[in-house]
Design an enzyme around this catalytic site. Sequence first.
Site, short mmCIF file in Angstrom:
data_model
loop_
_atom_site.label_atom_id
_atom_site.label_comp_id
_atom_site.label_asym_id
_atom_site.label_seq_id
_atom_site.Cartn_x
_atom_site.Cartn_y
_atom_site.Cartn_z
N SER A 9 0.81 -1.22 0.00
CA SER A 9 0.00 0.00 0.00
C SER A 9 0.84 1.27 0.00
CB SER A 9 -0.94 0.00 1.22
OG SER A 9 -0.20 -0.01 2.43
N GLY A 10 2.06 1.22 -0.58
CA GLY A 10 2.82 2.44 -0.81
C GLY A 10 2.39 3.09 -2.11
N ALA A 12 3.52 2.90 -5.10
CA ALA A 12 3.48 2.01 -6.26
C ALA A 12 2.22 1.15 -6.25
CB ALA A 12 4.73 1.13 -6.29
N ALA A 44 8.23 8.82 3.97
CA ALA A 44 9.18 9.50 3.09
C ALA A 44 9.10 11.01 3.28
CB ALA A 44 8.92 9.14 1.64
N GLY A 47 10.89 14.15 -0.82
CA GLY A 47 10.10 14.72 -1.90
C GLY A 47 10.13 13.89 -3.16
N GLU A 111 18.46 18.92 -3.67
CA GLU A 111 19.01 17.84 -2.86
C GLU A 111 20.32 17.37 -3.47
OE1 GLU A 111 16.19 14.77 -2.04
OE2 GLU A 111 14.85 16.10 -0.94
N HIS A 222 21.25 5.83 4.48
CA HIS A 222 21.06 7.26 4.54
C HIS A 222 22.10 7.84 5.48
CE1 HIS A 222 19.26 11.21 4.88
NE2 HIS A 222 18.42 10.89 3.91
N ARG A 266 24.89 9.93 -1.78
CA ARG A 266 24.61 9.42 -0.44
C ARG A 266 25.64 8.41 0.06
NH1 ARG A 266 18.02 8.55 -0.36
NH2 ARG A 266 17.50 10.72 0.14
N HIS A 327 18.48 2.51 4.52
CA HIS A 327 17.42 3.39 4.04
C HIS A 327 16.69 2.85 2.82
CE1 HIS A 327 15.28 7.13 3.48
NE2 HIS A 327 15.81 7.33 2.29
N GLU A 351 10.08 -0.31 -4.62
CA GLU A 351 11.35 -0.69 -4.03
C GLU A 351 11.59 -2.19 -4.06
OE1 GLU A 351 13.96 0.15 0.06
OE2 GLU A 351 11.93 0.97 -0.14
N ARG A 362 20.85 5.00 -5.50
CA ARG A 362 19.68 5.77 -5.93
C ARG A 362 19.90 7.27 -5.74
NH1 ARG A 362 15.42 8.03 -3.24
NH2 ARG A 362 15.95 7.01 -1.26
N SER A 367 12.69 7.80 -5.61
CA SER A 367 11.93 6.59 -5.25
C SER A 367 10.42 6.80 -5.33
CB SER A 367 12.33 6.13 -3.85
OG SER A 367 12.14 7.16 -2.90
N LEU A 368 9.91 7.89 -4.80
CA LEU A 368 8.48 8.14 -4.92
C LEU A 368 8.06 8.29 -6.38
CD1 LEU A 368 7.94 10.65 -1.95
CD2 LEU A 368 7.18 8.27 -2.07
#
Length: 505
Positions: A9-10, A12, A44, A47, A111, A222, A266, A327, A351, A362, A367-368
Amino acid sequence: MTHLLVVGSGVAGLTAALDADGRPGVTVTLLTKATLESSNTWFAQGGVAVVTSSDDTVAEHVADTLAAGAGLSDDEAVEVLCAEGPEAVQHLIDRGVLFDVHDGQLARGLEAAHSHERILHAGGDATGAAIAAALIARLRDSTVTVRENTTAVDLLVEGGRVVGVRLLDGERLEADAVVLATGGAGQLYPYTTNPAVATGDGLAMALRAGAVAADLEFYQFHPTSLAAPGNHLVSEAVRGEGAVLIDRDGRRFMQDVHPDAELAPRDVVARGIAAQMALQGGEPVRLDATALGAEFLARRFPTIDAAVRARGFDWGRDPLPVTPAAHYFMGGIRTDLWARTSLPGLFAVGEVACNGLHGANRLASNSLLEGAVYGRRVVDTVLAGVPGPGRHDDAEWAAPIKVVLDGRGVAPSRAELQQLLWDAAGLTRDATGLTAAAEQLARWAVPAATDAKSAEDANLRVVAQAVVASALARRESRGGHFRSDFPEAGPSPAVHSGVVIVAGE
């Protein structure tokens, strides 16, 4: 009539379910082991990276993504993400997502490793929650059958095709197509920014069913989680706004590590922090955001501000203690550009999937966007009835190594498993530690799935063995995979790894 079963239920999974809802001849069931709000998406902060301004281009977003991927990103997968991103974000807006605005235009932030200010936020630092809440509201008003607090333990495979899932209580839930959108596996490690539900369930189910996984050695840590119980994420956007990393003497140290200092990729920042912590006897480094001021921090980062203050920190006055934490999983179930796996009837997005998009590392806030883009594409794939499994047959995708899943000995506690992975397959790895970890995993049995917790532990045990085997096989350092005994990158072009689980005798 086509029955589509979405697990997760994210962003995706929600996107896939909503896009399929209302299509002629289609029924949709969405399954989640906890509540709809229990997902990595909900937590998350950073952004959504997407091109929305005239001074930015899709080509530049592609270039930034490829650079972060450390020579391993699949060019076509990146092109799909960046080119289809603006339309996917517009669909989120149409479904009620309220991104932050400034002077009547979408507000854009910067970012690490991005060449432009292209990060969209919602609620300051509550982007994931805003996206999930809007999509969940739409889902509640749809014809999708929603089953919360329902644990799937295995895929049903008949005649080499996935035909549904088996639930913890033994129920068979059959479907014409199964879409896994179960997220990552941060609970492999004792320090993670992921919620408790991130236990690698979809990946483990796919591995047990015989699906091919890819790039499991690449885990992103992260750089800045709060060095306090819960490892609350301190978004990369804080450094994007100007916060700096300092050692215990107040000296900025990342300038000695990389030209981009705190805004380096990262993996570079995370290892830079880990190295400095080692010099300090394990003491956390500090994230100094005091120059931004308490008022700005509270307004721009309300979620983080509330979290750090609840833990007794005043980050407008004093630097925060921070440490790296697990992360994001760059690896996952191997898929093609249309979310097809190596098993007919099984699809994967978000993911849990790996189509090569993120490569070895990444890019922040992709990711979103991935969930929004590929959550839409998978529905077209399922309903178009494209025949055959989705496999990568070119030279950049290696033949999978076979990992024997033994069941000897006793099952480990979750804490034992997590510490083993942190020590052997964390930010720094070597052959000695990985070999010892592989041997220990072979001595540990897979827990019996008698309840939801033991089902998760079984999944973590399976994924752990595949991760360690993959990390041992890649004899180079690249992106999120750093081997101290092979500190340099290998030959170019880099090759995606593969792994498949086989049962022990």
